[in-house]
Design a protein around this motif. Structure first.
Motif, PDB file in Angstrom:
ATOM      1  N   ALA A  78       0.812  -1.220   0.000  1.00 54.84           N
ATOM      2  CA  ALA A  78       0.000   0.000   0.000  1.00 54.84           C
ATOM      3  C   ALA A  78       0.843   1.266   0.000  1.00 54.84           C
ATOM      4  CB  ALA A  78      -0.931   0.006   1.216  1.00 54.84           C
ATOM      5  N   VAL A  79       2.168   1.144   0.110  1.00 55.04           N
ATOM      6  CA  VAL A  79       3.043   2.317   0.153  1.00 55.04           C
ATOM      7  C   VAL A  79       4.035   2.230  -0.991  1.00 55.04           C
ATOM      8  CG1 VAL A  79       2.793   2.539   2.652  1.00 55.04           C
ATOM      9  CG2 VAL A  79       4.698   1.220   1.716  1.00 55.04           C
ATOM     10  N   ASP A  80       4.613   3.364  -1.334  1.00 56.32           N
ATOM     11  CA  ASP A  80       5.593   3.419  -2.424  1.00 56.32           C
ATOM     12  C   ASP A  80       6.996   3.041  -1.963  1.00 56.32           C
ATOM     13  OD1 ASP A  80       3.603   4.228  -4.170  1.00 56.32           O
ATOM     14  OD2 ASP A  80       3.939   6.359  -3.735  1.00 56.32           O
ATOM     15  N   GLY A  81       7.263   3.160  -0.698  1.00 58.19           N
ATOM     16  CA  GLY A  81       8.588   2.816  -0.197  1.00 58.19           C
ATOM     17  C   GLY A  81       8.714   3.117   1.276  1.00 58.19           C
ATOM     18  N   TYR A  82       9.781   2.576   1.857  1.00 55.76           N
ATOM     19  CA  TYR A  82      10.033   2.734   3.285  1.00 55.76           C
ATOM     20  C   TYR A  82      11.255   3.608   3.512  1.00 55.76           C
ATOM     21  CZ  TYR A  82       6.769  -1.045   4.441  1.00 55.76           C
ATOM     22  OH  TYR A  82       5.643  -1.827   4.601  1.00 55.76           O
ATOM     23  N   LEU A  83      11.201   4.335   4.594  1.00 53.94           N
ATOM     24  CA  LEU A  83      12.336   5.102   5.093  1.00 53.94           C
ATOM     25  C   LEU A  83      12.705   4.499   6.439  1.00 53.94           C
ATOM     26  CD1 LEU A  83      13.950   7.560   4.059  1.00 53.94           C
ATOM     27  CD2 LEU A  83      12.533   8.992   5.530  1.00 53.94           C
ATOM     28  N   LEU A  84      13.892   3.923   6.539  1.00 58.17           N
ATOM     29  CA  LEU A  84      14.312   3.222   7.752  1.00 58.17           C
ATOM     30  C   LEU A  84      15.111   4.165   8.640  1.00 58.17           C
ATOM     31  CD1 LEU A  84      14.326   0.421   9.161  1.00 58.17           C
ATOM     32  CD2 LEU A  84      16.565   0.042   8.109  1.00 58.17           C
ATOM     33  N   VAL A  85      14.620   4.398   9.856  1.00 59.17           N
ATOM     34  CA  VAL A  85      15.272   5.290  10.814  1.00 59.17           C
ATOM     35  C   VAL A  85      16.205   4.471  11.691  1.00 59.17           C
ATOM     36  CG1 VAL A  85      14.922   6.902  12.720  1.00 59.17           C
ATOM     37  CG2 VAL A  85      13.320   6.868  10.791  1.00 59.17           C
ATOM     38  N   VAL A  86      17.456   4.883  11.781  1.00 51.91           N
ATOM     39  CA  VAL A  86      18.478   4.225  12.591  1.00 51.91           C
ATOM     40  C   VAL A  86      18.962   5.208  13.640  1.00 51.91           C
ATOM     41  CG1 VAL A  86      20.739   3.120  12.587  1.00 51.91           C
ATOM     42  CG2 VAL A  86      19.173   2.771  10.655  1.00 51.91           C
ATOM     43  N   ARG A  87      18.884   4.812  14.884  1.00 55.86           N
ATOM     44  CA  ARG A  87      19.327   5.716  15.955  1.00 55.86           C
ATOM     45  C   ARG A  87      20.812   5.547  16.201  1.00 55.86           C
ATOM     46  NH1 ARG A  87      16.666   6.529  21.989  1.00 55.86           N
ATOM     47  NH2 ARG A  87      18.345   7.822  22.840  1.00 55.86           N
ATOM     48  N   ALA A  88      21.533   6.651  16.167  1.00 54.93           N
ATOM     49  CA  ALA A  88      22.983   6.621  16.356  1.00 54.93           C
ATOM     50  C   ALA A  88      23.343   6.133  17.750  1.00 54.93           C
ATOM     51  CB  ALA A  88      23.576   8.006  16.121  1.00 54.93           C
ATOM     52  N   SER A  89      24.381   5.305  17.824  1.00 56.27           N
ATOM     53  CA  SER A  89      24.942   4.786  19.079  1.00 56.27           C
ATOM     54  C   SER A  89      23.966   3.887  19.829  1.00 56.27           C
ATOM     55  CB  SER A  89      25.386   5.940  20.005  1.00 56.27           C
ATOM     56  OG  SER A  89      26.325   6.769  19.362  1.00 56.27           O
ATOM     57  N   GLN A 116      12.805  -6.597   2.626  1.00 53.95           N
ATOM     58  CA  GLN A 116      13.061  -7.138   1.300  1.00 53.95           C
ATOM     59  C   GLN A 116      12.342  -8.463   1.088  1.00 53.95           C
ATOM     60  OE1 GLN A 116      17.323  -7.307   1.080  1.00 53.95           O
ATOM     61  NE2 GLN A 116      17.571  -5.075   0.858  1.00 53.95           N
ATOM     62  N   HIS A 117      12.145  -9.210   2.164  1.00 54.80           N
ATOM     63  CA  HIS A 117      11.473 -10.515   2.058  1.00 54.80           C
ATOM     64  C   HIS A 117      10.025 -10.367   1.612  1.00 54.80           C
ATOM     65  CE1 HIS A 117      10.734 -14.734   2.896  1.00 54.80           C
ATOM     66  NE2 HIS A 117       9.679 -14.405   3.624  1.00 54.80           N
ATOM     67  N   VAL A 118       9.382  -9.263   1.987  1.00 52.28           N
ATOM     68  CA  VAL A 118       7.986  -9.042   1.589  1.00 52.28           C
ATOM     69  C   VAL A 118       7.897  -8.203   0.316  1.00 52.28           C
ATOM     70  CG1 VAL A 118       7.145  -9.258   3.949  1.00 52.28           C
ATOM     71  CG2 VAL A 118       7.794  -6.998   3.086  1.00 52.28           C
ATOM     72  N   GLY A 119       9.023  -7.989  -0.337  1.00 55.14           N
ATOM     73  CA  GLY A 119       9.030  -7.245  -1.587  1.00 55.14           C
ATOM     74  C   GLY A 119       8.889  -5.752  -1.425  1.00 55.14           C
ATOM     75  N   ALA A 120       9.194  -5.216  -0.253  1.00 55.67           N
ATOM     76  CA  ALA A 120       9.066  -3.783  -0.013  1.00 55.67           C
ATOM     77  C   ALA A 120      10.245  -3.040  -0.628  1.00 55.67           C
ATOM     78  CB  ALA A 120       8.986  -3.496   1.485  1.00 55.67           C
ATOM     79  N   SER A 121       9.998  -1.822  -1.035  1.00 54.05           N
ATOM     80  CA  SER A 121      11.041  -0.953  -1.576  1.00 54.05           C
ATOM     81  C   SER A 121      11.541  -0.034  -0.460  1.00 54.05           C
ATOM     82  CB  SER A 121      10.491  -0.123  -2.741  1.00 54.05           C
ATOM     83  OG  SER A 121      11.440   0.849  -3.146  1.00 54.05           O
ATOM     84  N   VAL A 122      12.805  -0.173  -0.131  1.00 54.20           N
ATOM     85  CA  VAL A 122      13.405   0.675   0.904  1.00 54.20           C
ATOM     86  C   VAL A 122      14.077   1.852   0.200  1.00 54.20           C
ATOM     87  CG1 VAL A 122      15.004   0.780   2.842  1.00 54.20           C
ATOM     88  CG2 VAL A 122      13.754  -1.336   2.376  1.00 54.20           C
ATOM     89  N   LEU A 123      13.522   3.025   0.383  1.00 50.75           N
ATOM     90  CA  LEU A 123      14.027   4.218  -0.296  1.00 50.75           C
ATOM     91  C   LEU A 123      15.386   4.640   0.232  1.00 50.75           C
ATOM     92  CD1 LEU A 123      10.692   6.263  -0.311  1.00 50.75           C
ATOM     93  CD2 LEU A 123      11.587   4.774  -2.104  1.00 50.75           C
ATOM     94  N   GLY A 124      15.581   4.498   1.513  1.00 51.29           N
ATOM     95  CA  GLY A 124      16.839   4.914   2.113  1.00 51.29           C
ATOM     96  C   GLY A 124      16.759   4.842   3.623  1.00 51.29           C
ATOM     97  N   THR A 125      17.825   5.240   4.259  1.00 48.10           N
ATOM     98  CA  THR A 125      17.903   5.236   5.711  1.00 48.10           C
ATOM     99  C   THR A 125      18.181   6.645   6.212  1.00 48.10           C
ATOM    100  OG1 THR A 125      20.267   4.737   5.657  1.00 48.10           O
ATOM    101  CG2 THR A 125      18.744   2.863   5.767  1.00 48.10           C
ATOM    102  N   VAL A 126      17.853   6.862   7.482  1.00 44.35           N
ATOM    103  CA  VAL A 126      18.092   8.150   8.142  1.00 44.35           C
ATOM    104  C   VAL A 126      18.786   7.873   9.466  1.00 44.35           C
ATOM    105  CG1 VAL A 126      17.062  10.237   9.101  1.00 44.35           C
ATOM    106  CG2 VAL A 126      16.051   9.158   7.084  1.00 44.35           C
ATOM    107  N   LEU A 127      19.916   8.499   9.695  1.00 42.23           N
ATOM    108  CA  LEU A 127      20.606   8.369  10.976  1.00 42.23           C
ATOM    109  C   LEU A 127      20.052   9.429  11.910  1.00 42.23           C
ATOM    110  CD1 LEU A 127      22.857   6.846  12.497  1.00 42.23           C
ATOM    111  CD2 LEU A 127      24.408   8.680  11.828  1.00 42.23           C
ATOM    112  N   ASN A 128      19.338   8.992  12.925  1.00 43.78           N
ATOM    113  CA  ASN A 128      18.676   9.917  13.847  1.00 43.78           C
ATOM    114  C   ASN A 128      19.489  10.064  15.124  1.00 43.78           C
ATOM    115  OD1 ASN A 128      16.599  11.626  14.695  1.00 43.78           O
ATOM    116  ND2 ASN A 128      15.571   9.986  15.783  1.00 43.78           N
ATOM    117  N   MET A 129      19.373  11.235  15.748  1.00 47.66           N
ATOM    118  CA  MET A 129      20.049  11.552  17.003  1.00 47.66           C
ATOM    119  C   MET A 129      21.552  11.349  16.886  1.00 47.66           C
ATOM    120  SD  MET A 129      17.320  10.070  19.789  1.00 47.66           S
ATOM    121  CE  MET A 129      18.107  10.946  21.148  1.00 47.66           C
ATOM    122  N   ALA A 130      22.114  11.772  15.766  1.00 40.60           N
ATOM    123  CA  ALA A 130      23.552  11.649  15.553  1.00 40.60           C
ATOM    124  C   ALA A 130      24.298  12.699  16.372  1.00 40.60           C
ATOM    125  CB  ALA A 130      23.889  11.809  14.070  1.00 40.60           C
TER     126      ALA A 130
END
Length: 522
Positions: free
Chosen positions: A397-408, A423-437
């Motif tokens: 139902a979505v065009d892609g995912y944005l994966l948030v990664v918390r620093a440290s 990836q196993h469910v065929g989702a498109s991961v647009l990119g990642t975001v490093l949060n609280m860096a």
């Protein structure tokens, strides 16, 4: 790791190193001030051979070599029971011969026939008395051992050349030495601890580290990093509460990078998730929606975290009427939309007993499709990937995912497992975001980091003048563009830069209050 890497690790763990160094120094101080003072007193003896008056030089040299060889063995006799038993009885000491033996040490100066007997005790006078008694008894024991059978005298003679004196200062503890040793031990322990933590730490700390890991993993790109702000709880919406802060600029860079993910088919419905909870996915989703709305686009934020929803609480909205209300058919999606002035929000609604089934239903797909037709951008806040399946069931139902990664905090294994799950469910991961860096880490990665805030010109100078600027008579003619009359019929006043500058100059002199007389145009 090279030297710079080690220095970077030590600077990163400076807090732990400082704590351990302080603890080591404190232990050294504690040992110093709790230890019982001990005093040392020593007596020096000279060992020689007794010979006839007609002894020549060769005999003296041979006797000297013999004495040097024997004196090494004499040192072992100083703490023997032959000496200690007699001294304990003679001085009536409150210790056993074995205990006294542990307080006696004998040292021989190299290439000499000088022997030094040292006694350690808690009382300086008793240390000197015991040392002299041990020296006298030791000399008698050696003479007795070296006397040939049937002879009246011994060829070996021990003479006390320097009797023991009462020590004026304790030998132990030594405050400076103990403090220095404690400080060095704490510093070394802190450095070892820092390097060990760095070796065992698998968390992602910087954008560079995340980029290198994703490159080896074959994963998506890093679209941005959001620096940690201690005032985040008061500046939840960065582009509203701190317009030109580092966090706000980080979200703007994220918005810009998203535009280049797929230029042919730009994503419209973006799901924001994270490997685990507590990594800041909701705040990233909210700020992403606010940043997209800055461009003038219509944006809708949808809270699909039906287990622990927090969007309504953060934005101060009503939670009970929202997504679940529309999914069960009690209301239309448009009827439960709420506004935050800049963007619309579809809160989670009441927490259902079966969130995964609701999120995997056709009703959710239809709701997101309707929102995608109504708005330019739809940002979906989802549940974390690893604990539950809620985030992955909405992949279609979505065009892609944005994966948030918390620093440290988020480990590399958790990032990799989350990517594999999507990836196993065929989702498109647009990119990642490093949060609280860490701003320091990011500065080290990019070479510099600073806040770029717009310079204030006329507005800033007027705010400095404060209440001293007021409308007066028309000033001498200064060419300005005519101003339109306001709806209420009042005059629209224009203050020129020239007049503000003059007012500032007089104000800085401090000679008199200033009244700026701006030119008035009808």
């Amino acid at each position: 790791m090279d030297l710079r890497d080690y220095l970077r690790v030590l600077s990163r763990r400076w807090c732990a190193i400082t704590v351990l160094t302080v603890l080591g120094t404190a232990v050294g101080a504690l040992v110093t001030y709790t230890a019982v003072p001990e005093y040392r007193a020593g007596a020096k003896l000279f060992v020689s051979l007794q010979g006839g008056t007609d002894a020549d030089t060769a005999q003296l040299a041979q006797g000297n070599l013999f004495t040097q060889a024997r004196v090494q063995s004499y040192a072992e006799v100083a703490a023997s029971p032959l000496v200690t038993r007699h001294v304990v009885k003679e001085l009536k000491l409150d210790m056993s011969p074995t205990q006294l033996s542990g307080r006696i040490s004998a040292t021989v100066q190299p290439d000499t026939v000088l022997l030094r007997l040292t006694v350690t005790d808690t009382r300086p006078e008793r240390a000197a008395r015991i040392s002299n008694a041990v020296a006298d008894r030791f000399a008698n024991v050696i003479r007795s051992l070296e006397r040939p059978v049937g002879a009246e005298t011994s060829p070996v003679r021990l003479s006390v050349t320097e009797p023991a004196s009462v020590p004026s200062a304790p030998f132990s503890p030594r405050p400076i030495v103990n403090l220095a040793l404690g400080l060095l031990a704490g510093l070394a322990l802190g450095a070892v601890f820092a390097l060990a933590r760095e070796t065992l730490d698998t968390s992602v700390r910087s954008t560079q580290a995340l980029t290198e890991f994703l490159a080896g993993f074959g994963g998506p790109p890093v679209l941005g990093s959001i620096v940690h702000d201690p005032q985040t709880t008061r500046h939840l919406v960065a582009v509203r509460d701190d317009v030109h802060g580092l966090r706000a600029e980080g979200f703007r860079r994220l918005r810009t990078n998203l535009q280049f993910v797929d230029v042919d088919r730009p994503p419209k419905v973006i799901a924001v998730t994270s490997p685990l909870s507590g990594e800041g996915k909701t705040t990233v989703a909210i700020n992403l929606a606010a940043t997209l709305a800055e461009t003038g686009a219509s944006v809708c934020l949808v809270d699909t975290d039906l287990r622990r929803p927090s969007t309504a609480r953060i934005l101060g909205l009503v939670r009970d009427a929202g997504l679940t209300t529309a999914l069960i058919g009690q209301a239309e999606v448009e009827q439960v939309l709420q506004s935050t002035v800049t963007f619309s929000v579809l809160t989670s609604g009441s927490v259902p007993p079966n969130p995964t089934e609701l999120l995997g239903s056709e009703q959710l797909r239809a709701a997101l499709l309707a929102l995608a037709e109504k708005f330019d951008h739809v940002v979906v806040d989802t549940a974390p990937v690893l604990p539950v399946a809620d985030a992955s069931v909405i992949a279609s139902a979505v065009d892609g995912y944005l994966l948030v990664v918390r620093a440290s905090r988020t480990s590399r294994d958790q990032v990799g497992e989350a990517l594999r799950t999507l990836q196993h469910v065929g989702a498109s991961v647009l990119g990642t975001v490093l949060n609280m860096a860490s701003a320091k880490e990011e500065r080290g990665a990019h070479g510099y980091a600073y806040e770029y805030r717009p310079q204030s010109h006329t507005t800033g100078r007027l705010s400095k003048l404060g209440g001293l600027v007021r409308v007066g008579r028309p000033a001498p003619s200064i060419d300005t563009a005519p101003a339109l009359p306001t709806p209420g019929g009042e005059r629209d006043v224009q203050v020129t830069d020239v007049q503000v500058t003059r007012a500032e100059e007089v104000l800085q002199d401090g000679t008199r209050p200033v009244t700026a007389e701006p030119s008035v145009q009808r």
